[in-house]
Design a protein around this motif. Structure first.
Motif, PDB file in Angstrom:
ATOM      1  N   TYR A 217       0.838  -1.207   0.000  1.00 36.49           N
ATOM      2  CA  TYR A 217       0.000   0.000   0.000  1.00 36.49           C
ATOM      3  C   TYR A 217       0.871   1.255   0.000  1.00 36.49           C
ATOM      4  O   TYR A 217       1.944   1.288   0.604  1.00 36.49           O
ATOM      5  N   SER A 246      -5.218   9.503  -7.319  1.00 34.70           N
ATOM      6  CA  SER A 246      -6.288   8.507  -7.167  1.00 34.70           C
ATOM      7  C   SER A 246      -5.831   7.123  -7.618  1.00 34.70           C
ATOM      8  O   SER A 246      -6.585   6.159  -7.542  1.00 34.70           O
ATOM      9  N   ASP A 247      -4.580   7.026  -8.089  1.00 37.10           N
ATOM     10  CA  ASP A 247      -4.095   5.762  -8.638  1.00 37.10           C
ATOM     11  C   ASP A 247      -3.436   4.858  -7.594  1.00 37.10           C
ATOM     12  O   ASP A 247      -3.237   3.676  -7.839  1.00 37.10           O
ATOM     13  N   ARG A 249      -2.468   2.662  -4.143  1.00 38.00           N
ATOM     14  CA  ARG A 249      -3.137   1.658  -3.320  1.00 38.00           C
ATOM     15  C   ARG A 249      -3.217   2.183  -1.893  1.00 38.00           C
ATOM     16  O   ARG A 249      -2.210   2.539  -1.283  1.00 38.00           O
ATOM     17  N   LYS A 264     -17.878   1.602   1.822  1.00 34.29           N
ATOM     18  CA  LYS A 264     -17.719   1.616   0.378  1.00 34.29           C
ATOM     19  C   LYS A 264     -16.492   2.453   0.020  1.00 34.29           C
ATOM     20  O   LYS A 264     -16.420   3.640   0.336  1.00 34.29           O
ATOM     21  N   PRO A 266     -13.068   3.057  -3.071  1.00 39.46           N
ATOM     22  CA  PRO A 266     -12.657   2.817  -4.463  1.00 39.46           C
ATOM     23  C   PRO A 266     -12.022   1.447  -4.637  1.00 39.46           C
ATOM     24  O   PRO A 266     -11.573   0.818  -3.670  1.00 39.46           O
ATOM     25  N   GLU A 267     -11.954   0.976  -5.880  1.00 38.90           N
ATOM     26  CA  GLU A 267     -11.455  -0.371  -6.178  1.00 38.90           C
ATOM     27  C   GLU A 267     -10.017  -0.581  -5.724  1.00 38.90           C
ATOM     28  O   GLU A 267      -9.627  -1.705  -5.374  1.00 38.90           O
ATOM     29  N   ASN A 268      -9.202   0.476  -5.758  1.00 40.20           N
ATOM     30  CA  ASN A 268      -7.796   0.336  -5.389  1.00 40.20           C
ATOM     31  C   ASN A 268      -7.555   0.571  -3.893  1.00 40.20           C
ATOM     32  O   ASN A 268      -6.434   0.751  -3.444  1.00 40.20           O
ATOM     33  N   TRP A 269      -8.641   0.579  -3.111  1.00 35.15           N
ATOM     34  CA  TRP A 269      -8.557   0.748  -1.665  1.00 35.15           C
ATOM     35  C   TRP A 269      -8.981  -0.545  -0.966  1.00 35.15           C
ATOM     36  O   TRP A 269      -9.725  -1.352  -1.501  1.00 35.15           O
ATOM     37  N   ALA A 270      -8.503  -0.689   0.267  1.00 32.06           N
ATOM     38  CA  ALA A 270      -8.990  -1.737   1.169  1.00 32.06           C
ATOM     39  C   ALA A 270      -9.473  -1.056   2.448  1.00 32.06           C
ATOM     40  O   ALA A 270      -8.972   0.007   2.816  1.00 32.06           O
ATOM     41  N   SER A 271     -10.455  -1.672   3.091  1.00 28.95           N
ATOM     42  CA  SER A 271     -11.015  -1.074   4.305  1.00 28.95           C
ATOM     43  C   SER A 271     -11.243  -2.149   5.360  1.00 28.95           C
ATOM     44  O   SER A 271     -11.696  -3.257   5.049  1.00 28.95           O
TER      45      SER A 271
END
Length: 337
Positions: A217, A246-247, A249, A264, A266-271
């Motif tokens: 990350y 925004s690109d 990780r 919720k 973005p696709e390149n994020w983890a939560s």
């Protein structure tokens, strides 16, 4: 805490004859910092064959319950501290909640007295809970704010703080004494009647963070603190306030041990709503940069794992604003003073 720091803490507890006792640990439910810094203390108490009882509420009690399953945890049931949406609003909200704070001290005193009688408690450790003391057991206050920074009414607040601290048998400060102090002027000695002991920083982490290359990350965001500021910080993060692109990780740890729903992102994020100690440290090791609040427990954690971070103070919380300025340079956190 490192192995050496843990040994030092256990030797300190032995110097206070804290083995084979019944210990009540009372933890303030004001974010997760107070609970997380009590984890190494509870571990040390138990290693010395003490039976530990925990008094807290809300997310703080949930964090302790998850780290110490099966232990005797008592819900004190007090309402959470609430912040405002701005610095001024937070200052006003804290001032308006002061009468409740005073009333809660009396409620704590009565509850702790009942627990001491029922469980035959020998020793009380109170992390920033001014009413958690009893004549039936030696009572120690744990805190780093011997001097409390407030925008107005400073002399009145300091006088009240001093009066309340002098009701305990001893004060333990989780910090170094002298130029290496992580709390700076917050932890400088007041003219107290009771003894003060500097016991060293407390952290749930037990080792220096390794640097993993390549990183998984670009940034890890570690959230904590009372609402609505926790949620506002989260919203700012998701809006890109602390990301240059925004690109990249990104991973966000929300500081919500009781939450079941998913955020919720973005696709390149983890939560993650919450992580245990080892999971969080692993995630930190996999991240290039850390962004977190400048709470004192976060400062102690960073010092222990030897990592720097972008420190974002909670608006209106003078303590965090001071600590963010104090640690603008990484020298104290990395031990370079």
């Amino acid at each position: 805490m490192t192995e050496q720091a843990n040994k030092s803490l256990q030797n300190f507890l032995l110097s206070r004859e804290l083995s084979n006792k019944k210990v009540l640990v009372c933890i303030l439910n004001w974010g997760l910092g107070h609970a997380s810094r009590c984890i190494p203390l509870i571990e040390s108490f138990e290693k010395l064959n003490n039976e530990v009882f925990v008094l807290s509420s809300g997310p703080a009690l949930e964090l302790i319950s998850k780290n110490f399953p099966g232990r005797k945890c008592i819900d004190s049931g007090e309402a959470d501290m609430r912040y405002g949406k701005s610095s001024l609003a937070t200052s006003i909200k804290i001032a308006l909640q002061s009468p409740r704070f005073i009333r809660n001290i009396r409620v704590e005193e009565k509850l702790v007295e009942e627990i001491c009688q029922q469980e035959q408690i020998d020793f009380i450790l109170s992390d920033n809970r001014y009413g958690c003391r009893s004549k039936l057991a030696k009572s120690v206050f744990l805190g780093h704010q011997l001097n409390i920074p407030v925008p107005i009414g400073g002399s009145v607040v300091q006088a009240l703080n001093k009066r309340l601290l002098n009701r305990f048998d001893e004060v333990w400060v989780p910090d170094y004494e002298g130029p290496q102090s992580l709390a700076g002027r917050l932890a400088k000695v007041l003219d107290l009647k009771v003894p003060i002991a500097y016991i060293g920083p407390l952290s749930r982490f037990n080792r220096k963070a390794a640097e993993r290359m390549p990183s998984v990350y670009d940034k890890i965001f570690i959230l904590s603190g009372p609402e609505p500021q926790r949620s506002l910080f989260e919203a700012d993060i998701l809006a890109g306030k602390y990301t240059e692109s925004s690109d990249g990780r990104m991973v966000i740890v929300r500081g919500l041990p009781q939450e079941k729903g998913e955020l919720k992102v973005p696709e390149n994020w983890a939560s993650f709503n919450h992580l245990n100690t080892e999971e969080l440290l692993n995630l930190i090791e996999e991240s290039k940069e850390i962004v977190c609040r400048s709470g004192y427990s976060s400062i102690m954690d960073l010092h222990t794992i030897q990592r720097v971070a972008k420190l974002v103070p909670t608006p209106g919380q003078a303590e965090q604003e001071y600590l963010a300025l104090l640690h603008k340079s990484s020298d104290l956190i990395l031990g370079n003073s």
